[in-house]
Write an enzyme that holds these catalytic residues in place. Structure first.
Site, short mmCIF file in Angstrom:
data_model
loop_
_atom_site.label_atom_id
_atom_site.label_comp_id
_atom_site.label_asym_id
_atom_site.label_seq_id
_atom_site.Cartn_x
_atom_site.Cartn_y
_atom_site.Cartn_z
N LEU A 61 0.84 -1.20 0.00
CA LEU A 61 0.00 0.00 0.00
C LEU A 61 0.87 1.25 0.00
CD1 LEU A 61 -2.88 -0.67 2.59
CD2 LEU A 61 -2.83 -1.16 0.16
N GLY A 106 -3.43 13.02 -14.48
CA GLY A 106 -3.78 12.37 -13.21
C GLY A 106 -3.55 10.87 -13.35
N CYS A 143 -4.81 0.32 -9.04
CA CYS A 143 -4.22 0.23 -7.70
C CYS A 143 -4.12 1.54 -6.92
CB CYS A 143 -2.84 -0.40 -7.80
SG CYS A 143 -2.94 -2.16 -8.06
#
Ligand code: UDX
Ligand code: UDX
Length: 465
Positions: free
Chosen positions: A226, A276, A281
């Site tokens: 993460l 962007g 993910c």
């Protein structure tokens, strides 16, 4: 426990499962690998004769499939048999963001992970190593462990079985998946069972230098995945925020990226300006991180990471607004050509692609869109807009073209959304006669060599300068 791994199963034949298993099969000829999926169509496509139509497009993938499929790499819908024969099972199913209930909009929906764990618990025989490959919130391994140790499932099957759970997150990026898998920066294995860690490590040692294989506890491994994605996304939001300052001040974001990236402490990667970040993910993982922070009452930390996402949406909105402003404040009934629909080049994946929201903004403003992407299928683009747009009239405003030229016909403006190589090679002098005047090009990826384009023909807006 068996001392070597002979049979591997991977649940989930998607963007992660397919390429990851293909590379293991390519590098470990003595291991039989079966990738299973609940989606019959997908398995059919993986087994299809036409290697140009595999469910996942990745440079270098079809060559490996040609070499290994039917030899030591198999694609199947037979979950039960494959699980029972396997010594090691990778879980590579999708973990979408929950859309209702507790944590809706932030937490990951673990229903497929849970389902996979239940199937493994039911059908596995002997000792099985279960490896989390999907990106998952921290502490998912605990859930998997609990399901696997559920006595009921065991008794149901009456087989002597035991499990070890490892976390082995995947860091491949789409479009370069095969190269990333063949030459990883590191392999991360989290777990407590040293023998299981060793067996997984041995598989990678077939092609990855030992010093690149690092082991941690389960939670560090899960969290590292993460955090790696959050840090990468943070760099992109940072440079995108600077792109707006550049446009206001006369600085050039590409020059700023180069200048700061040469500082070895900063480094040059992930400083490319764009519309962007997209992909399956980044957003999901940051949302997971935020959810985790909130759960532990770390409000300031949650707010910090939220800002990375808000800059990302802001950058997309900013681009839509600039297009409308440049086209005299209205794009109603004007035609805009959208070049590129995947979230980045060299993939057919459209998940969270910035093109989706920008197209929706342009439709909202009344524009007609001609969309062209060299790899995303027409049906996929149609599926997305049929889901997002309820109004049939708006859906009719979208036209999916078969080539750059077709997409540019009678168009007022061209919007480059994906940095496909083909778009760098466009002969703009040949496009100009197809378009209406004044002809605009909006380059959100900085792929144009604007000095080589005739400014008497085109008005050009190039992000961050
Ligand atoms: C990756 C990550 O692994 C995941 O954590 C993230 O949420 C999305 O990105 P990816 O391989 O890209 O997953 O997902 P996808 O291409 O959707 O593939 C997942 C596959 O798992 C699908 O083919 C789906 O049919 C299959 N699946 C899902 C199963 O076989 N069984 C299930 O119970 C659920
Ligand atoms: C990412 C991570 O890189 C990978 O390690 C993880 O396993 C999965 O998520 P992916 O989403 O496939 O991989 O692609 P990535 O190359 O990271 O790009 C993500 C998005 O960021 C794309 O939309 C890309 O265009 C954008 N991006 C990337 C930028 O805008 N600028 C950059 O400098 C780099």
């Amino acid at each position: 426990m068996k001392k070597i791994i002979k049979n591997i199963c991977c649940i989930g034949a998607g963007y992660v499962g397919g390429p990851s298993m293909a590379v293991i099969a390519h590098k470990c000829k003595d291991i039989k690998i079966t990738v299973v999926d609940i989606n019959e169509e997908k398995i059919k496509a993986w087994n299809g004769d036409d290697l140009n139509n595999l469910p996942v497009f990745e440079p270098g993938l079809k060559e490996i499939i040609r070499e290994c499929r039917g030899v030591n790499l198999f694609f199947s819908n037979e979950l039960k048999k494959t699980i029972s024969e396997s010594d090691m099972i990778f879980i590579s199913v999708n973990t979408p963001t929950k859309n209702k209930g507790i944590g809706a909009g932030k937490a990951s929906d673990l229903k497929y992970i849970e389902l996979s764990a239940r199937e493994i618990s039911k059908y596995a025989e002997g000792h099985t190593i279960v490896v989390e490959k999907s990106t998952i919130p921290v502490k998912t391994a605990q859930t998997i462990k609990e399901i696997l140790s559920s006595q009921k499932e065991k008794e149901l099957n009456n087989k002597n079985k035991s499990f070890s759970v490892l976390s082995n997150p995947e860091f491949l990026a789409e479009g370069t998946a095969i190269n990333d898998l063949l030459n990883p920066d590191r392999i991360l294995i989290g777990g407590e069972d040293s023998l299981a860690i060793d067996l997984l490590s041995k598989i990678y040692e077939n092609w990855v230098p030992e010093k690149k294989i690092i082991t941690t506890n389960l939670w560090s491994s899960e969290l590292s995945k993460l955090v790696a994605n959050a840090f990468l996304a943070q760099r992109i939001s940072s440079i995108n925020s600077i792109s707006a300052i550049c446009e206001s001040t006369g600085a050039d974001v590409a020059e700023v990226s180069k200048a700061i990236g040469m500082d070895s402490r900063i480094g040059k990667n992930f400083l490319k300006v764009g519309p962007g970040f997209g992909g399956s993910c980044f957003k999901k993982d940051i949302l997971n991180l935020i959810y985790l922070c909130e759960k532990f009452n770390l409000v300031e930390v949650a707010k910090y990471w939220e800002q990375i996402l808000s800059i990302n949406s802001w950058q997309q909105k900013r681009i839509s607004k600039i297009i409308v402003e440049k086209l005299f404040g209205t794009i109603s009934e004007k035609t805009i050509t959208v070049l590129g629909f995947s979230f980045k080049a060299n993939t057919n994946d459209t998940r969270e692609s910035p093109a989706i929201d920008i197209c929706l903004d342009l439709i909202e403003e009344g524009a007609n869109l001609n969309i062209y992407d060299p790899k995303v299928e027409k049906q996929e683009i149609e599926r997305i807009f049929n889901k997002k747009l309820k109004n049939k009239i708006e859906i009719k405003k979208i036209n999916i073209s078969g080539s750059v030229k077709e997409a540019c016909l009678n168009s007022d403006a061209i919007l480059i959304m994906t940095e496909w190589e083909d778009f760098r090679e466009i002969e703009w002098d040949k496009i100009y006669p197809l378009m209406r005047d004044p002809s605009w090009i909006f380059d959100t990826r900085r792929i144009l060599n604007i000095e080589s384009i005739d400014h008497n023909k085109f008005n050009i807006w190039s992000i961050g300068r």
